[in-house]
Write a protein that holds these residues in place. Structure first.
Motif, PDB file in Angstrom:
ATOM      1  N   PHE A 130       9.652  -3.272   5.140  1.00 18.27           N
ATOM      2  CA  PHE A 130       9.691  -3.626   3.721  1.00 18.27           C
ATOM      3  C   PHE A 130      10.192  -5.065   3.544  1.00 18.27           C
ATOM      4  O   PHE A 130       9.686  -5.831   2.717  1.00 18.27           O
ATOM      5  CB  PHE A 130      10.611  -2.664   2.952  1.00 18.27           C
ATOM      6  N   TRP A 131      11.193  -5.440   4.349  1.00 16.78           N
ATOM      7  CA  TRP A 131      11.748  -6.791   4.274  1.00 16.78           C
ATOM      8  C   TRP A 131      10.694  -7.833   4.635  1.00 16.78           C
ATOM      9  O   TRP A 131      10.555  -8.859   3.971  1.00 16.78           O
ATOM     10  CB  TRP A 131      12.955  -6.899   5.195  1.00 16.78           C
ATOM     11  N   ILE A 132       9.936  -7.560   5.678  1.00 16.08           N
ATOM     12  CA  ILE A 132       8.883  -8.494   6.101  1.00 16.08           C
ATOM     13  C   ILE A 132       7.782  -8.546   5.042  1.00 16.08           C
ATOM     14  O   ILE A 132       7.292  -9.619   4.680  1.00 16.08           O
ATOM     15  CB  ILE A 132       8.289  -8.066   7.455  1.00 16.08           C
ATOM     16  N   ASP A 137       9.101 -12.816  -2.101  1.00 17.51           N
ATOM     17  CA  ASP A 137       9.449 -12.113  -3.336  1.00 17.51           C
ATOM     18  C   ASP A 137      10.967 -11.901  -3.343  1.00 17.51           C
ATOM     19  O   ASP A 137      11.480 -10.909  -2.820  1.00 17.51           O
ATOM     20  CB  ASP A 137       8.712 -10.774  -3.396  1.00 17.51           C
ATOM     21  N   THR A 138      11.676 -12.842  -3.928  1.00 16.18           N
ATOM     22  CA  THR A 138      13.143 -12.807  -3.879  1.00 16.18           C
ATOM     23  C   THR A 138      13.730 -11.603  -4.604  1.00 16.18           C
ATOM     24  O   THR A 138      14.754 -11.050  -4.188  1.00 16.18           O
ATOM     25  CB  THR A 138      13.726 -14.094  -4.478  1.00 16.18           C
ATOM     26  N   ALA A 139      13.080 -11.165  -5.695  1.00 13.47           N
ATOM     27  CA  ALA A 139      13.582 -10.009  -6.444  1.00 13.47           C
ATOM     28  C   ALA A 139      13.471  -8.734  -5.601  1.00 13.47           C
ATOM     29  O   ALA A 139      14.384  -7.902  -5.593  1.00 13.47           O
ATOM     30  CB  ALA A 139      12.807  -9.845  -7.745  1.00 13.47           C
ATOM     31  N   LEU A 140      12.363  -8.598  -4.882  1.00  9.83           N
ATOM     32  CA  LEU A 140      12.183  -7.429  -4.027  1.00  9.83           C
ATOM     33  C   LEU A 140      13.171  -7.449  -2.863  1.00  9.83           C
ATOM     34  O   LEU A 140      13.767  -6.434  -2.523  1.00  9.83           O
ATOM     35  CB  LEU A 140      10.741  -7.378  -3.503  1.00  9.83           C
ATOM     36  N   ARG A 141      13.350  -8.611  -2.261  1.00  8.76           N
ATOM     37  CA  ARG A 141      14.301  -8.702  -1.146  1.00  8.76           C
ATOM     38  C   ARG A 141      15.730  -8.414  -1.614  1.00  8.76           C
ATOM     39  O   ARG A 141      16.499  -7.768  -0.893  1.00  8.76           O
ATOM     40  CB  ARG A 141      14.212 -10.073  -0.494  1.00  8.76           C
ATOM     41  N   ALA A 142      16.070  -8.855  -2.807  1.00 10.23           N
ATOM     42  CA  ALA A 142      17.405  -8.555  -3.334  1.00 10.23           C
ATOM     43  C   ALA A 142      17.572  -7.056  -3.544  1.00 10.23           C
ATOM     44  O   ALA A 142      18.641  -6.490  -3.279  1.00 10.23           O
ATOM     45  CB  ALA A 142      17.617  -9.301  -4.650  1.00 10.23           C
ATOM     46  N   GLN A 143      16.495  -6.396  -3.993  1.00 17.52           N
ATOM     47  CA  GLN A 143      16.554  -4.947  -4.194  1.00 17.52           C
ATOM     48  C   GLN A 143      16.687  -4.207  -2.854  1.00 17.52           C
ATOM     49  O   GLN A 143      17.429  -3.214  -2.754  1.00 17.52           O
ATOM     50  CB  GLN A 143      15.292  -4.467  -4.927  1.00 17.52           C
ATOM     51  N   SER A 190      14.483  -2.251 -11.243  1.00 12.97           N
ATOM     52  CA  SER A 190      14.144  -3.675 -11.237  1.00 12.97           C
ATOM     53  C   SER A 190      14.084  -4.212  -9.810  1.00 12.97           C
ATOM     54  O   SER A 190      14.994  -3.998  -9.010  1.00 12.97           O
ATOM     55  CB  SER A 190      15.191  -4.460 -12.032  1.00 12.97           C
ATOM     56  N   GLY A 191      12.999  -4.896  -9.502  1.00 13.04           N
ATOM     57  CA  GLY A 191      12.847  -5.494  -8.184  1.00 13.04           C
ATOM     58  C   GLY A 191      11.843  -4.783  -7.316  1.00 13.04           C
ATOM     59  O   GLY A 191      11.186  -5.395  -6.475  1.00 13.04           O
ATOM     60  N   TRP A 192      11.703  -3.461  -7.473  1.00 20.65           N
ATOM     61  CA  TRP A 192      10.691  -2.739  -6.709  1.00 20.65           C
ATOM     62  C   TRP A 192       9.295  -3.072  -7.236  1.00 20.65           C
ATOM     63  O   TRP A 192       9.141  -3.530  -8.369  1.00 20.65           O
ATOM     64  CB  TRP A 192      10.910  -1.231  -6.791  1.00 20.65           C
ATOM     65  N   ARG A 193       8.298  -2.835  -6.425  1.00 14.11           N
ATOM     66  CA  ARG A 193       6.909  -3.140  -6.799  1.00 14.11           C
ATOM     67  C   ARG A 193       6.049  -1.888  -6.637  1.00 14.11           C
ATOM     68  O   ARG A 193       6.161  -1.174  -5.640  1.00 14.11           O
ATOM     69  CB  ARG A 193       6.344  -4.258  -5.919  1.00 14.11           C
ATOM     70  N   LEU A 194       5.168  -1.647  -7.616  1.00 12.93           N
ATOM     71  CA  LEU A 194       4.207  -0.554  -7.526  1.00 12.93           C
ATOM     72  C   LEU A 194       2.846  -1.155  -7.856  1.00 12.93           C
ATOM     73  O   LEU A 194       2.476  -1.287  -9.020  1.00 12.93           O
ATOM     74  CB  LEU A 194       4.587   0.565  -8.500  1.00 12.93           C
ATOM     75  N   ASN A 195       2.108  -1.528  -6.816  1.00  8.54           N
ATOM     76  CA  ASN A 195       0.877  -2.289  -7.003  1.00  8.54           C
ATOM     77  C   ASN A 195      -0.298  -1.461  -7.488  1.00  8.54           C
ATOM     78  O   ASN A 195      -1.118  -1.936  -8.266  1.00  8.54           O
ATOM     79  CB  ASN A 195       0.479  -2.979  -5.691  1.00  8.54           C
TER      80      ASN A 195
END
Length: 403
Positions: A130-132, A137-143, A190-195
């Protein structure tokens, strides 16, 4: 020059669907659910059911993590493919250790510790990939950073619990589940992604199919050592009818409506809906189906004459509560999912759930076959009622174009 790992990953789009690798990945969960059902069948006590539910919660959390990951990037492209296969191997070993999840058998490795280690490996691969995949995406990495403490906490609690026994061990398992589910809830959406709403709904539909398959497997496994007879045939047909009714209740229109609601939602609201309606509220559906599978396995054993039982013997106690309560839990879970997605209260599902729980003390006095027949009649009645009452609406939902 080789591309960085993150550059060899392909992001999913709104129209993306499940890949063959994800379906292959799901096969280990078929085995895991079978193992849990078998474990509960060996010790059909209230404590045994609780431990089974905790095991299912851990298995479910392993699966949902990868459902979010494979919604972000294609599972069969680049390093995601290798990571999914590694996680699959770890999950398979975890499933192998399920018979020793709480009590280590003589000889060999420490079963409970092996299970805890495999769970850690499954979660570590998930977080690493997930990190890679997050790339810049700084918001996702922070989450993800906020997510890590719950991973560490839950796996540490399972490792400690592996060295205990009895109620103390069960309590640590419950604390581990709370750390996973509660920790993820507290960090927010906030920060997660659902494409892709389509992909996400499809993945959860497939895992429900897998769970329903386990209920059918339980019927077959329950009679493999018994001579085929008319009582077994009747019980098998009744059990299959219940499984088919649960399938109908979920897939007839429900999954379409929820997928469209998820597709219409955008940004953080989509993530919030996906997390609540699918990640959290599909767990009761899964647990309910597996509990039903346990009850069905016991009923076919009873009517088949297992351990000296006769057709007059009632199914009672935890196995009966598992069978009726499992379907009830499925109804409550379904109603909760529908409320979160479309703000519609499914009164008939909630009423049926309550009625099933109220009936348990009464059907406990009936022969096992009769209690199974009552449950089958109620489920079939629900399907017929909805089919008649909502015929036009069903047709509109099933054949409407969605843009």
């Amino acid at each position: 020059m080789n591309k960085p790992l993150r550059r060899r990953m392909e992001r999913n789009e709104e129209s993306s669907t499940a890949t063959n690798l994800e379906l292959f990945f799901d096969l280990v969960f078929v085995f895991a659910l079978t193992q849990v059902t078998a474990l509960m069948a060996e010790t059909p006590t209230w404590h045994g059911l609780l431990r089974g539910a905790l095991l299912l919660s851990v298995i479910w959390w392993s699966w949902v993590g990868y459902s979010w990951l494979s919604n972000l990037v294609k599972a069969d492209e680049g390093p995601a493919r290798t990571a999914m296969l590694v996680a699959m191997a770890a999950m398979f070993l975890l499933a192998l250790a399920i018979p020793e999840a709480f009590d280590d058998l003589p000889g060999g490795l420490d079963g409970p510790l092996v299970l805890a280690f495999c769970y850690l490996l499954v979660r570590a691969v998930h977080v690493w990939l997930f990190w890679i995949a997050a790339d810049d995406d700084t918001a996702l990495r922070a989450q993800i950073v906020r997510f890590v403490p719950s991973v560490i906490g839950s796996t540490a609690l399972l490792a400690i619990g592996s060295q205990l026994s009895g109620a103390a061990q069960t309590a640590l398992w419950a604390a581990a589940v709370l750390a996973d589910y509660g920790g993820t809830f507290l960090i927010g959406a906030s920060g997660w992604r659902l494409n892709s709403a389509k992909h996400f709904a499809e993945r959860h539909g497939l895992i429900i199919i897998i769970a329903l398959g386990e209920s059918i497997v339980a019927i077959g496994v329950g009679v493999t050592h018994l001579a085929i007879s008319w009582p077994i045939i009747v019980a098998a047909i009744l059990g299959l009818t219940i499984a088919a009714s649960l399938w109908w209740s979920y897939f007839d229109t429900h999954v379409m409506i929820c997928e469209r609601a998820l597709s219409d939602a955008q940004g953080e609201e989509r993530v919030s809906m996906g997390r609540t309606a699918f990640t959290y509220l599909h767990l009761p559906l899964l647990v309910g189906i597996v509990m039903l599978a346990l009850g069905l396995k016991k009923v076919v054993g009873y009517v088949g004459g297992e351990n000296g039982h006769t057709l007059a013997d009632p199914l009672y106690g935890p196995p009966l509560w598992a069978m009726y309560g499992g379907v009830s839990l499925f109804m409550f879970g379904y109603a909760a999912v529908a409320w979160r997605c479309i703000r519609t209260f499914k009164a008939q599902r909630v009423i049926l759930g309550v009625v099933l729980l109220a009936l348990v003390p009464l059907v406990a006095n009936l022969p096992a076959m009769a209690s199974l027949a009552v449950l089958t009649a109620l489920m079939a009645g629900l399907i017929v009622y909805e089919w008649v009452k909502y015929r036009d609406l069903r047709d509109e939902i099933r054949h409407a174009e969605h843009h």
